[in-house]
Design a protein around this motif. Structure first.
Motif, PDB file in Angstrom:
ATOM      1  N   PRO A   1      19.587 141.033  79.653  1.00  0.00           N
ATOM      2  CA  PRO A   1      18.209 141.260  80.078  1.00  0.00           C
ATOM      3  C   PRO A   1      18.130 142.271  81.216  1.00  0.00           C
ATOM      4  CG  PRO A   1      19.003 139.152  80.923  1.00  0.00           C
ATOM      5  CD  PRO A   1      20.067 139.679  80.001  1.00  0.00           C
TER       6      PRO A   1
ATOM      7  N   ASP B   1      12.832 141.429  82.559  1.00  0.00           N
ATOM      8  CA  ASP B   1      13.010 140.319  81.614  1.00  0.00           C
ATOM      9  C   ASP B   1      13.571 139.094  82.327  1.00  0.00           C
ATOM     10  OD1 ASP B   1      12.193 141.936  79.593  1.00  0.00           O
ATOM     11  OD2 ASP B   1      14.186 142.288  78.759  1.00  0.00           O
TER      12      ASP B   1
ATOM     13  N   PHE C   1      11.520 138.702  72.597  1.00  0.00           N
ATOM     14  CA  PHE C   1      11.895 139.301  73.886  1.00  0.00           C
ATOM     15  C   PHE C   1      11.053 140.531  74.200  1.00  0.00           C
ATOM     16  CE2 PHE C   1      15.870 137.588  71.930  1.00  0.00           C
ATOM     17  CZ  PHE C   1      15.812 136.380  72.586  1.00  0.00           C
TER      18      PHE C   1
END
Lengths: 510, 510
Positions: free
Chosen positions: A423, A427, B271
């Motif tokens: 990530p 994120d 995501f």
């Protein structure tokens, strides 16, 4: 002289010529072949003082030189009080020189010592029964919304041109400030003393660096031997417009060089954190709402972490000053259950402009008694909580089974999953905001999990197989705790009430 | 034939040789010199069907060619219903072909059509009085936690090897699925139809791209003329392990080329968001908790924004599935007051594994009636809400005065303030999380501000000087609204109750 307590020596003399801040008085204290050199200060009225903090018990000799001369010998009695002395960083926690762990539960009263006597007395009365054992307060007065009153005393006298003269400390001011520090100390409260800040109309934030260092020199001579003090270089250092980063580094170095006892030292931000990787910085003092990042930052910097500003309980028309009592208590629980610490503040609109956060007075909010309840629980746990990161580690095996993935390789080769596996910073923060529960442990003796706004009806737990535990459900808002399981170990599900503000505490019983 | 409604033509014939999905039947519908070419489909039992969505009223001729032949003429009656027809994106909002603004208040029932008949009937009964006018549901069945039941029908028959044969649609399946779509449509509910998803044990997520396009070809022939349908390319496209981004772009192109009516089209992430700047993508379908970013993203992409997954009300041991009813309603208010839209979901643990989010049934949560209350308020406001960004714009002048800054130049030259003036992405998100209130307006007629978890005791407002407004305080949780001021304009302070969940609505009265 008593170990871990301030010792003070007064020598009468004539008023100094030139700077009254930088008087040429030094003293050496020697014990068991170890010598500490400290500077004395002028306290007005012909009084020259030397203050010393003895970390060792035993036979001492001292010698004062410079403008004043004196020498002698002293016995320093040992101090058995485990809560005595300076608080220091040890790993990601704090420990008194006396040996006991110090777990800060802070509050802010920025302009504490700049209020009228009655207000200060009322504040101290409030603090005597409040859960707070650290107060962030400023040397200089505060000018800001809801802070329009002038103090009676200022740190310096003015020169003929009406300009502050840092070489002429206002002794009444310093006596008054240190009186508050001593009063707090007597209640077991640390002063997280803020040396600079931007909310100023008097000119203290616009002093030159030369003036700043003279001011700090006097302050350190006078205060460094007081055990219950931390140095907070600034409140919102990045809003002090006259200062560059180099200035802050110079201030940092000056403090370290002139504080013989190396009190806790950090710097408080508005936007970007100060660089906590710097060697002289003892702990992380942060202004942020990101209580979900505590474990990460403790791991990254290996220093204690204080959320010294994470918004204030209140009802102001300003977003930093109108979180609910529930949310204030929630942020404490989030921080503390990961092994970090938090600082309270309270800002309720009031016709008399007395808001606890800056002026003290009485507490009106709903969070302090919940913070007290948390403190009671945490104080009853011997040892310091460390993040229980394993609890959050991505269960790769379960994930693969769920998605019928046969190998780690297949997972890593999937281009779309890579964002999850690696990530970016955004994120990471957003997923922590969404997913995080705050988990900590003390060895294999205590495990605590706080679920914040998550309303679990059940929660999976995994504890060591070779010990037995009792499980308590804690309702942080209603302040209840109920034992719901005993003798559990390994993997099991905890039945939960399905509401916000619930913690699970596992205590080893074997 | 009626304007904005599906028209269906059935031609009897023999069972097709070869693919039953890709039968060679096409039709041309001509009205006023404008011809639309559509493909027919085989519905089983010797029935070939052609479905057509007439956007124009008037005299039509049609001609069917290929395997089947037919021709004729028809009159298409005009449709006066403003809520008739396909919903399309217009700016950052949605509008029916009939002309009325459509304001989605969604829910998810992912495996709606894969449940037993009694359950579906119960779900439809619940929906008949629920506030939801859009349901996200899947073509393929769902295998996941709390979803272990097999459906009665699948989209395809199996071949001799037991493999799904996309060239042999299971006609009973398609009839069943479209029956649910029609039932929803009759209640004014849009089907946000999910074409692919990863939660699969039957193999539908592992079909080849060639198979996928045959499946889509049949689906589009059959469903594209149904007005109350949106295409959601996937739920969590980035978890469908077999697919690359190029595959998704191919799927996107195929849909656009084979849907003669250009229904709404988007793709839902786990995501990273799908690329909403792509020309074919009509609106932003996001899974995120960042309701504070709505105005930014509406400005960036100039397309409507649906928070189609922002966690679910419930009590699961999974962080996406245990927010409180208060928080679910809060996220709706945050999104809607900026002019975006949100989607509800509900996941309460249940012995029978019937969780609304995937299976329907009855609603148990506390958010739906608050969402209904919000919908009532928003539906009563003519026009669509646009972000009221000005309210948040940094008041540089006030800031400079507070900090005694004499010029913009001085501010920009301050190295430490630059981080504030030019925040990075993380700073931006964290500051929005901390500071954001959700503000929107409809021209100069309505201004709405929702304060979320901020407990303002007062709130500064600024409205046009040349109109007069009444001010209502809305408590989103207790569902009360009180007029507290009338005839106000320009700058004024609104007295607020100092609690969470409060909105201020200013309605023009002159």
């Amino acid at each position: 002289m008593k170990q871990f307590e301030m010792y003070e020596l007064t020598i009468k003399g004539e008023e100094p010529q030139g700077s009254q801040a930088l008087v040429d008085v030094t003293a050496e204290f020697t014990c068991g072949g170890q010598t500490t050199k400290v500077k004395g200060f002028y306290a007005g009225d012909g009084n020259y003082k030397v203050r010393f903090y003895p970390s060792l018990a035993g036979a001492y000799t001292y010698r004062v030189s410079g403008l004043m001369q004196a020498e002698g010998s002293l016995v320093c009695l040992p101090n058995e009080d485990k809560k005595a002395g300076i608080v220091r960083a040890e790993g990601t926690h704090f420990v008194y020189d006396g040996g006991e762990i110090f777990k800060p539960f802070g509050t802010t009263i920025y302009a504490l010592s700049h209020q009228e006597e009655e207000r200060i007395a009322q504040t101290m009365e409030t603090l005597s029964t409040a859960p707070f054992n650290k107060v962030r307060h400023c040397v200089f007065p505060k000018h800001y919304d809801y802070n329009h009153n002038d103090p009676e005393l200022y740190a310096f006298e003015k020169d003929a041109d009406g300009k502050w003269d840092v070489n002429r400390p206002c002794f009444a001011f310093w006596e008054h400030l240190e009186k508050q520090i001593f009063t707090l100390a007597d209640m077991g409260i640390q002063s997280d003393l803020i040396l600079f800040h931007p909310y100023d109309k008097w000119g203290f934030s616009h002093m030159t660096m030369e003036e700043n260092l003279i001011y700090l020199d006097y302050l350190l001579r006078r205060f460094a031997a007081i055990p219950q003090i931390w140095w907070s270089m600034a409140n919102e250092y990045d809003l002090v417009m006259d200062r560059t980063m180099e200035d802050w580094y110079d201030i940092e170095s000056f403090i370290v060089e002139n504080d013989p006892y190396h009190h806790l030292l950090s710097n408080h931000n508005c936007f970007g954190f100060y660089d906590f990787s710097r060697e002289n910085i003892t702990h992380q003092c942060v202004q942020t709402i990101l209580v979900q990042k505590a474990a990460d930052w403790m791991k990254e910097f290996e220093k204690p972490l204080c959320y010294d500003e994470c918004c204030y309980e209140g009802n102001l028309p300003l977003t930093w000053g109108n979180i609910s009592g529930w949310e204030m208590a929630n942020r404490f629980w989030m921080a503390v259950c990961q092994g970090a610490y938090a600082t309270h503040g309270e800002v309720f609109l009031s016709d008399d402009e007395v808001l606890w956060w800056a002026k003290g007075g009485v507490l009106k909010g709903e969070s302090p008694k919940r913070i007290a309840y948390l403190k009671e629980i945490v104080d009853a746990i011997p040892g310091a909580i460390e993040p229980w990161q394993e609890y959050h580690d991505f269960d790769i095996q379960a994930y693969m089974e769920k998605h019928h993935l046969e190998s780690m390789e297949e997972l890593q080769n999937s281009p779309l999953i890579s964002r999850f596996m690696n990530p970016n910073e955004v994120d990471d923060i957003v997923s922590k905001m969404k997913d995080y529960n705050a988990f900590g442990h003390v060895g294999e003796d205590y495990y605590i999990g706080y679920y914040g706004r998550h309303c679990n009806g059940i929660a999976p737990w995994k504890l060591p197989e070779d010990h037995q535990y009792k499980i308590e459900i804690i309702d942080m808002w209603n302040m209840t705790r109920d034992v719901t399981m005993t003798g559990v170990s390994g993997r099991f599900d905890v039945k939960m009430p399905g509401k916000e503000g619930i913690a699970v505490l596992a205590s080893r019983i074997d």
